[in-house]
Scaffold this motif. Structure first.
Motif, PDB file in Angstrom:
ATOM      1  N   TYR A 151       0.906  -1.313   0.074  1.00  0.00           N
ATOM      2  CA  TYR A 151      -0.459   0.381  -0.257  1.00  0.00           C
ATOM      3  C   TYR A 151       1.564   1.408  -0.191  1.00  0.00           C
ATOM      4  O   TYR A 151       1.532   0.905   0.672  1.00  0.00           O
ATOM      5  N   SER A 158       1.899   4.178   1.664  1.00  0.00           N
ATOM      6  CA  SER A 158       2.146   4.800   2.950  1.00  0.00           C
ATOM      7  C   SER A 158       0.550   5.894   3.307  1.00  0.00           C
ATOM      8  O   SER A 158      -0.089   6.211   4.019  1.00  0.00           O
ATOM      9  N   SER A 197      -1.211   7.432   1.452  1.00  0.00           N
ATOM     10  CA  SER A 197      -2.793   7.531   0.798  1.00  0.00           C
ATOM     11  C   SER A 197      -3.752   6.942   2.602  1.00  0.00           C
ATOM     12  O   SER A 197      -5.350   7.087   2.170  1.00  0.00           O
ATOM     13  N   PHE A 198      -3.699   6.321   3.341  1.00  0.00           N
ATOM     14  CA  PHE A 198      -4.161   6.528   4.760  1.00  0.00           C
ATOM     15  C   PHE A 198      -3.616   7.033   5.932  1.00  0.00           C
ATOM     16  O   PHE A 198      -2.689   7.628   5.555  1.00  0.00           O
ATOM     17  N   ASN A 199      -4.361   7.257   6.538  1.00  0.00           N
ATOM     18  CA  ASN A 199      -5.451   8.091   7.854  1.00  0.00           C
ATOM     19  C   ASN A 199      -4.130   7.192   8.901  1.00  0.00           C
ATOM     20  O   ASN A 199      -3.845   7.533   9.978  1.00  0.00           O
ATOM     21  N   SER A 200      -4.559   6.195   8.726  1.00  0.00           N
ATOM     22  CA  SER A 200      -3.758   5.283  10.527  1.00  0.00           C
ATOM     23  C   SER A 200      -3.881   3.625   9.384  1.00  0.00           C
ATOM     24  O   SER A 200      -3.758   3.356   7.934  1.00  0.00           O
ATOM     25  N   GLU A 252      -6.720   1.291   9.459  1.00  0.00           N
ATOM     26  CA  GLU A 252      -7.308   1.591   7.941  1.00  0.00           C
ATOM     27  C   GLU A 252      -6.441   0.765   7.334  1.00  0.00           C
ATOM     28  O   GLU A 252      -7.164  -0.086   5.857  1.00  0.00           O
ATOM     29  N   ILE A 253      -4.960   0.381   6.504  1.00  0.00           N
ATOM     30  CA  ILE A 253      -5.045  -0.439   6.404  1.00  0.00           C
ATOM     31  C   ILE A 253      -4.432  -1.738   6.474  1.00  0.00           C
ATOM     32  O   ILE A 253      -5.388  -2.872   5.566  1.00  0.00           O
ATOM     33  N   ASP A 291      -8.039  -3.357   7.982  1.00  0.00           N
ATOM     34  CA  ASP A 291      -9.025  -3.166   7.645  1.00  0.00           C
ATOM     35  C   ASP A 291      -8.954  -3.900   6.545  1.00  0.00           C
ATOM     36  O   ASP A 291      -9.690  -5.077   5.649  1.00  0.00           O
ATOM     37  N   ASP A 292      -7.989  -2.393   5.003  1.00  0.00           N
ATOM     38  CA  ASP A 292      -8.396  -3.168   3.803  1.00  0.00           C
ATOM     39  C   ASP A 292      -8.077  -4.598   3.208  1.00  0.00           C
ATOM     40  O   ASP A 292      -8.643  -5.022   3.032  1.00  0.00           O
ATOM     41  N   TRP A 335       0.863   9.889  11.530  1.00  0.00           N
ATOM     42  CA  TRP A 335       0.760   8.853  12.239  1.00  0.00           C
ATOM     43  C   TRP A 335       0.874   8.799  13.521  1.00  0.00           C
ATOM     44  O   TRP A 335       2.652   8.214  14.157  1.00  0.00           O
TER      45      TRP A 335
END
Length: 342
Positions: free
Chosen positions: A52, A54, A56-59, A62-63, A65-66, A98
């Motif tokens: 991913y 990094s 592009s995500f807030n935490s 989130e990664i 979960d995806d 983060w």
């Protein structure tokens, strides 16, 4: 040497649950590698993985979960390797906005076992999982079989870690040594220090021995030495992604500023590597990790690199004895995080 590392860590022989699955991640400033692992017959089996961006995500949750939805496989533990100082299972990522806390991840995911580990400490654990083909020795030296080991890893930042030898096992430990003061040695070094001090209150080795450091050195030569910039690199600089292109042009041997940039980057890497060996008394060896050095191996003037690594006055004899090895497998930190989770 690899054989000693592969059996040295004390916990590996105690992995007793073949059904346990660990979600491991290597979280860097640029990208996050995530994978599920099972441990069988002293091997780590990767079940599924994904990379991913990094930023592009807030935490990390989130990664997670995806990835969990993508994988569709339940797991028993989460082990995250993160670029930053881990304190009481919390960390503020160095190159990401983060704040990460293991207890919060436990609550959000429902997974009881959540571990945070510094990414270079994870890299060090990963050395015990890698195979001989994942290494290339660039200096055999005359290692002390029972000695400390050092690791340096330029990437988005500059990671440094050590492994101390307790007469029986190697024990990885994290440091933030990449943020120590840059130490200029020549008139050119003093010029680049002054160049950086225009915009920075503190100039560390990471500012120069990293992917962004390659761009910094390039800008120094362009702005202070008025060297010609190829148009494609000028465009890449505006996007903050010029490092790979600078390396590519340097390898082709047709870009003077690119060659000068990589040459100076490698000198600084060599000098800080020598510093690291001395600080840890790493007579068991130095490992160079990260994604940059394996990609520019063909540009490495080995004699020159070793000269700057070993050029330490009265300690030169000690440094000549220390073997130097490049880690080729970019998944060392991911595997090390899995190791730690098990």
């Amino acid at each position: 040497m690899h054989t000693r590392l592969s059996i040295a860590y004390p916990r590996q022989n105690s992995f007793k649950n073949p059904e346990k699955i660990v979600l491991a991640a290597d979280i860097g400033g640029t990208k996050t590698n995530m994978a599920l692992f099972r441990h069988t017959d002293l091997e780590f089996e990767e079940l599924i993985s994904h990379t991913y961006p990094s930023s592009s995500f807030n935490s990390p949750t989130e990664i997670i979960d995806d990835f969990s939805e993508r994988a569709g496989i339940s797991y028993d533990a989460i082990s995250l390797a993160i670029a930053g100082p881990v304190y009481k299972q919390s960390v503020q990522a160095t190159n990401l906005p983060w704040g990460i806390n293991a207890l919060e991840i436990q609550k959000k995911t429902g997974i009881a076992e959540v571990y945070l580990i510094n990414d270079l400490e994870a890299n060090a654990y990963g050395l015990g999982v890698l195979k001989p083909e994942d290494f290339v020795c660039i200096h055999e030296g005359d290692p002390e079989p029972e000695g400390n080991v050092a690791m340096i890893s330029p990437g988005t930042g500059l990671g440094e870690a050590g492994m101390y030898w307790d007469k029986k096992y190697l024990h990885p430990f994290a440091t933030e040594g990449g943020h120590c003061d840059f130490a200029p040695q020549t008139e050119l070094d003093i010029e680049i220090l002054k160049f950086l001090q225009r915009n920075l209150d503190h100039v560390s080795w990471e500012r120069l021995v990293s992917g962004p450091g390659i761009e910094t050195i390039f800008k120094f030569y362009a702005e202070e030495k008025k060297m010609t910039i190829p148009d494609p690199i000028r465009e890449a600089l505006s996007r903050g992604s010029a490092g790979p292109l600078i390396s590519k042009y340097a390898a082709e041997g047709q870009c003077r500023i690119c060659e000068a940039t990589i040459d100076l980057f490698l000198r600084y890497l060599a000098e800080e590597s020598g510093n690291l060996i001395l600080k840890y008394n790493a007579t068991g060896g130095l490992y160079i990790g990260g994604g940059i050095v394996p990609d520019i191996m063909d540009q490495l003037d080995l004699d020159r690199f070793l000269h700057f690594l070993q050029n330490s006055g009265r300690m030169e004899k000690l440094l000549r004895r220390v073997p130097v090895t490049v880690v080729l497998n970019e998944k060392a930190a991911l595997l090390g995080a899995a190791f730690y989770g098990f």
